[in-house]
Design a protein around this motif. Sequence first.
Motif, PDB file in Angstrom:
ATOM      1  N   SER A  71       0.832  -1.196   0.000  1.00  8.42           N
ATOM      2  CA  SER A  71       0.000   0.000   0.000  1.00  8.42           C
ATOM      3  C   SER A  71       0.874   1.256   0.000  1.00  8.42           C
ATOM      4  CB  SER A  71      -0.923  -0.018   1.221  1.00  8.42           C
ATOM      5  OG  SER A  71      -1.626   1.182   1.326  1.00  8.42           O
ATOM      6  N   GLN A  72       1.897   1.256   0.833  1.00  6.72           N
ATOM      7  CA  GLN A  72       2.831   2.388   0.867  1.00  6.72           C
ATOM      8  C   GLN A  72       3.532   2.547  -0.476  1.00  6.72           C
ATOM      9  OE1 GLN A  72       1.673   3.901   3.819  1.00  6.72           O
ATOM     10  NE2 GLN A  72       3.763   4.614   3.785  1.00  6.72           N
ATOM     11  N   SER A  73       3.880   1.444  -1.098  1.00  9.50           N
ATOM     12  CA  SER A  73       4.562   1.467  -2.385  1.00  9.50           C
ATOM     13  C   SER A  73       3.722   2.140  -3.463  1.00  9.50           C
ATOM     14  CB  SER A  73       4.906   0.036  -2.812  1.00  9.50           C
ATOM     15  OG  SER A  73       5.450   0.009  -4.101  1.00  9.50           O
ATOM     16  N   ALA A  74       2.431   1.957  -3.383  1.00  8.92           N
ATOM     17  CA  ALA A  74       1.533   2.561  -4.373  1.00  8.92           C
ATOM     18  C   ALA A  74       1.601   4.087  -4.319  1.00  8.92           C
ATOM     19  CB  ALA A  74       0.103   2.090  -4.154  1.00  8.92           C
ATOM     20  N   THR A  75       1.826   4.640  -3.132  1.00 12.16           N
ATOM     21  CA  THR A  75       1.902   6.095  -3.027  1.00 12.16           C
ATOM     22  C   THR A  75       3.334   6.613  -3.112  1.00 12.16           C
ATOM     23  OG1 THR A  75       1.878   5.961  -0.616  1.00 12.16           O
ATOM     24  CG2 THR A  75      -0.235   6.305  -1.701  1.00 12.16           C
ATOM     25  N   SER A 109      16.036   3.133   2.918  1.00  7.23           N
ATOM     26  CA  SER A 109      14.867   3.972   3.196  1.00  7.23           C
ATOM     27  C   SER A 109      14.517   4.856   2.005  1.00  7.23           C
ATOM     28  CB  SER A 109      15.083   4.802   4.452  1.00  7.23           C
ATOM     29  OG  SER A 109      16.054   5.803   4.225  1.00  7.23           O
ATOM     30  N   HIS A 110      15.506   5.224   1.226  1.00  7.11           N
ATOM     31  CA  HIS A 110      15.269   6.088   0.063  1.00  7.11           C
ATOM     32  C   HIS A 110      14.725   5.302  -1.127  1.00  7.11           C
ATOM     33  CE1 HIS A 110      16.450   8.482  -3.510  1.00  7.11           C
ATOM     34  NE2 HIS A 110      15.977   9.457  -2.765  1.00  7.11           N
ATOM     35  N   GLU A 111      15.169   4.063  -1.284  1.00  3.74           N
ATOM     36  CA  GLU A 111      14.854   3.286  -2.491  1.00  3.74           C
ATOM     37  C   GLU A 111      13.734   2.269  -2.341  1.00  3.74           C
ATOM     38  OE1 GLU A 111      16.090   3.753  -5.515  1.00  3.74           O
ATOM     39  OE2 GLU A 111      17.475   5.328  -4.866  1.00  3.74           O
ATOM     40  N   PHE A 112      13.471   1.797  -1.116  1.00  2.00           N
ATOM     41  CA  PHE A 112      12.562   0.669  -0.941  1.00  2.00           C
ATOM     42  C   PHE A 112      11.598   0.866   0.230  1.00  2.00           C
ATOM     43  CE2 PHE A 112      16.791  -1.132  -2.153  1.00  2.00           C
ATOM     44  CZ  PHE A 112      16.483  -1.529  -3.443  1.00  2.00           C
ATOM     45  N   GLU A 113      10.497   0.122   0.177  1.00  2.00           N
ATOM     46  CA  GLU A 113       9.624  -0.106   1.330  1.00  2.00           C
ATOM     47  C   GLU A 113      10.076  -1.459   1.877  1.00  2.00           C
ATOM     48  OE1 GLU A 113       7.557   2.063   2.490  1.00  2.00           O
ATOM     49  OE2 GLU A 113       7.463   3.427   0.788  1.00  2.00           O
ATOM     50  N   LEU A 114      10.699  -1.490   3.039  1.00  4.44           N
ATOM     51  CA  LEU A 114      11.347  -2.689   3.569  1.00  4.44           C
ATOM     52  C   LEU A 114      10.437  -3.466   4.511  1.00  4.44           C
ATOM     53  CD1 LEU A 114      13.917  -4.424   4.029  1.00  4.44           C
ATOM     54  CD2 LEU A 114      14.532  -2.803   5.834  1.00  4.44           C
ATOM     55  N   VAL A 115      10.409  -4.802   4.323  1.00  6.99           N
ATOM     56  CA  VAL A 115       9.719  -5.710   5.245  1.00  6.99           C
ATOM     57  C   VAL A 115      10.659  -6.871   5.520  1.00  6.99           C
ATOM     58  CG1 VAL A 115       7.723  -7.202   5.649  1.00  6.99           C
ATOM     59  CG2 VAL A 115       7.469  -5.154   4.242  1.00  6.99           C
ATOM     60  N   ASP A 149       1.928  -3.744  -7.159  1.00  5.08           N
ATOM     61  CA  ASP A 149       0.872  -4.720  -7.452  1.00  5.08           C
ATOM     62  C   ASP A 149       1.370  -6.163  -7.295  1.00  5.08           C
ATOM     63  OD1 ASP A 149       2.468  -4.780  -9.699  1.00  5.08           O
ATOM     64  OD2 ASP A 149       0.830  -4.558 -11.132  1.00  5.08           O
ATOM     65  N   SER A 150       2.416  -6.353  -6.500  1.00  9.27           N
ATOM     66  CA  SER A 150       2.947  -7.676  -6.106  1.00  9.27           C
ATOM     67  C   SER A 150       3.688  -8.433  -7.198  1.00  9.27           C
ATOM     68  CB  SER A 150       1.845  -8.575  -5.550  1.00  9.27           C
ATOM     69  OG  SER A 150       1.545  -8.215  -4.243  1.00  9.27           O
ATOM     70  N   ARG A 151       4.061  -7.783  -8.276  1.00  5.24           N
ATOM     71  CA  ARG A 151       4.865  -8.479  -9.288  1.00  5.24           C
ATOM     72  C   ARG A 151       6.322  -8.512  -8.841  1.00  5.24           C
ATOM     73  NH1 ARG A 151       5.372  -5.799 -13.780  1.00  5.24           N
ATOM     74  NH2 ARG A 151       4.343  -3.933 -13.007  1.00  5.24           N
ATOM     75  N   VAL A 152       6.966  -9.648  -9.034  1.00  4.14           N
ATOM     76  CA  VAL A 152       8.366  -9.797  -8.643  1.00  4.14           C
ATOM     77  C   VAL A 152       9.253  -9.108  -9.676  1.00  4.14           C
ATOM     78  CG1 VAL A 152      10.235 -11.446  -8.238  1.00  4.14           C
ATOM     79  CG2 VAL A 152       7.922 -11.963  -7.426  1.00  4.14           C
ATOM     80  N   LEU A 153      10.062  -8.181  -9.194  1.00  2.00           N
ATOM     81  CA  LEU A 153      11.052  -7.513 -10.034  1.00  2.00           C
ATOM     82  C   LEU A 153      12.384  -8.249  -9.984  1.00  2.00           C
ATOM     83  CD1 LEU A 153      10.401  -3.802  -8.991  1.00  2.00           C
ATOM     84  CD2 LEU A 153       9.924  -4.824 -11.219  1.00  2.00           C
ATOM     85  N   TYR A 154      12.681  -8.808  -8.815  1.00  2.00           N
ATOM     86  CA  TYR A 154      13.959  -9.473  -8.601  1.00  2.00           C
ATOM     87  C   TYR A 154      13.831 -10.370  -7.382  1.00  2.00           C
ATOM     88  CZ  TYR A 154      18.799 -10.206  -7.220  1.00  2.00           C
ATOM     89  OH  TYR A 154      19.984 -10.785  -6.841  1.00  2.00           O
ATOM     90  N   GLN A 184      15.262   0.308 -11.552  1.00  2.00           N
ATOM     91  CA  GLN A 184      14.812   1.649 -11.915  1.00  2.00           C
ATOM     92  C   GLN A 184      14.311   1.721 -13.345  1.00  2.00           C
ATOM     93  OE1 GLN A 184      18.053   4.193 -10.812  1.00  2.00           O
ATOM     94  NE2 GLN A 184      17.407   4.247  -8.668  1.00  2.00           N
ATOM     95  N   ASP A 185      14.808   0.863 -14.206  1.00  2.00           N
ATOM     96  CA  ASP A 185      14.362   0.873 -15.589  1.00  2.00           C
ATOM     97  C   ASP A 185      13.069   0.115 -15.804  1.00  2.00           C
ATOM     98  OD1 ASP A 185      16.637   2.297 -16.205  1.00  2.00           O
ATOM     99  OD2 ASP A 185      17.805   0.494 -16.680  1.00  2.00           O
ATOM    100  N   LYS A 186      12.687  -0.697 -14.809  1.00  2.00           N
ATOM    101  CA  LYS A 186      11.462  -1.486 -14.937  1.00  2.00           C
ATOM    102  C   LYS A 186      10.283  -0.685 -14.415  1.00  2.00           C
ATOM    103  CE  LYS A 186      13.808  -5.886 -14.468  1.00  2.00           C
ATOM    104  NZ  LYS A 186      13.862  -7.147 -13.743  1.00  2.00           N
ATOM    105  N   PRO A 187       9.114  -0.799 -15.053  1.00  2.00           N
ATOM    106  CA  PRO A 187       7.940  -0.075 -14.549  1.00  2.00           C
ATOM    107  C   PRO A 187       7.526  -0.611 -13.173  1.00  2.00           C
ATOM    108  CG  PRO A 187       7.336  -1.524 -16.360  1.00  2.00           C
ATOM    109  CD  PRO A 187       8.824  -1.576 -16.235  1.00  2.00           C
ATOM    110  N   GLN A 188       7.162   0.294 -12.269  1.00  2.00           N
ATOM    111  CA  GLN A 188       6.787  -0.084 -10.913  1.00  2.00           C
ATOM    112  C   GLN A 188       5.341  -0.477 -10.783  1.00  2.00           C
ATOM    113  OE1 GLN A 188       9.073  -0.248  -8.283  1.00  2.00           O
ATOM    114  NE2 GLN A 188      10.429  -0.087 -10.016  1.00  2.00           N
ATOM    115  N   HIS A 189       4.474  -0.020 -11.664  1.00  2.00           N
ATOM    116  CA  HIS A 189       3.034  -0.268 -11.493  1.00  2.00           C
ATOM    117  C   HIS A 189       2.442  -0.836 -12.727  1.00  2.00           C
ATOM    118  CE1 HIS A 189       3.259   1.833  -7.711  1.00  2.00           C
ATOM    119  NE2 HIS A 189       3.946   2.755  -8.334  1.00  2.00           N
TER     120      HIS A 189
END
Length: 189
Positions: A71-75, A109-115, A149-154, A184-189
Amino acid sequence: MNLLPSLTLRGACVAPSYGAALGPRPSIRLRRAASTTLSFVLAWMTLSAVACDHAYCENADAKADVRHALSQSATSHKPVLLIFGANWCEDCRALDQAIKSPATAELLSHEFELVKIDVGNFNHNLDIATTYGNPIKNGIPAAVLLTADSRVLYATHAGELADARRMSNQGVYQFFKSTAERTQDKPQH
């Protein structure tokens, strides 16, 4: 129109009079309920913080944490970084210390939402690992990077972090920096 409450004399005390601008005065029952709720929330937050004094919180609701991060990632438009590990694992504890180093903590903290997700003795939160391609198959710690949207980037399917105790803080920083740059080159959403 005056938005401040006017003062009216009530016995020997001066109390604010709630006029039309401020709306009706909250009932005592509502104020007590709000106070009780706030007290409960603060106590729960304190207990949660105290209960999680290890690298990987065994009591955490990992599914809720992942949902919240998505949810945080979406914003925030930052990918979600899941790190799977366990407190008994020396490499997991070493990775946890490395990600707390100033440079790496700032990068994360700058690049990711960490869990961080506890897998126990490979008997806890395995359904989450399976959902994202079972990155723990070749060892922990393991990492997965997700879009909002829960797609695996890596994912670390080859056990890239499984020898974290031999990586320096700089090595861990470089690993996550290159991971961030790769996505960074891959679409996030």
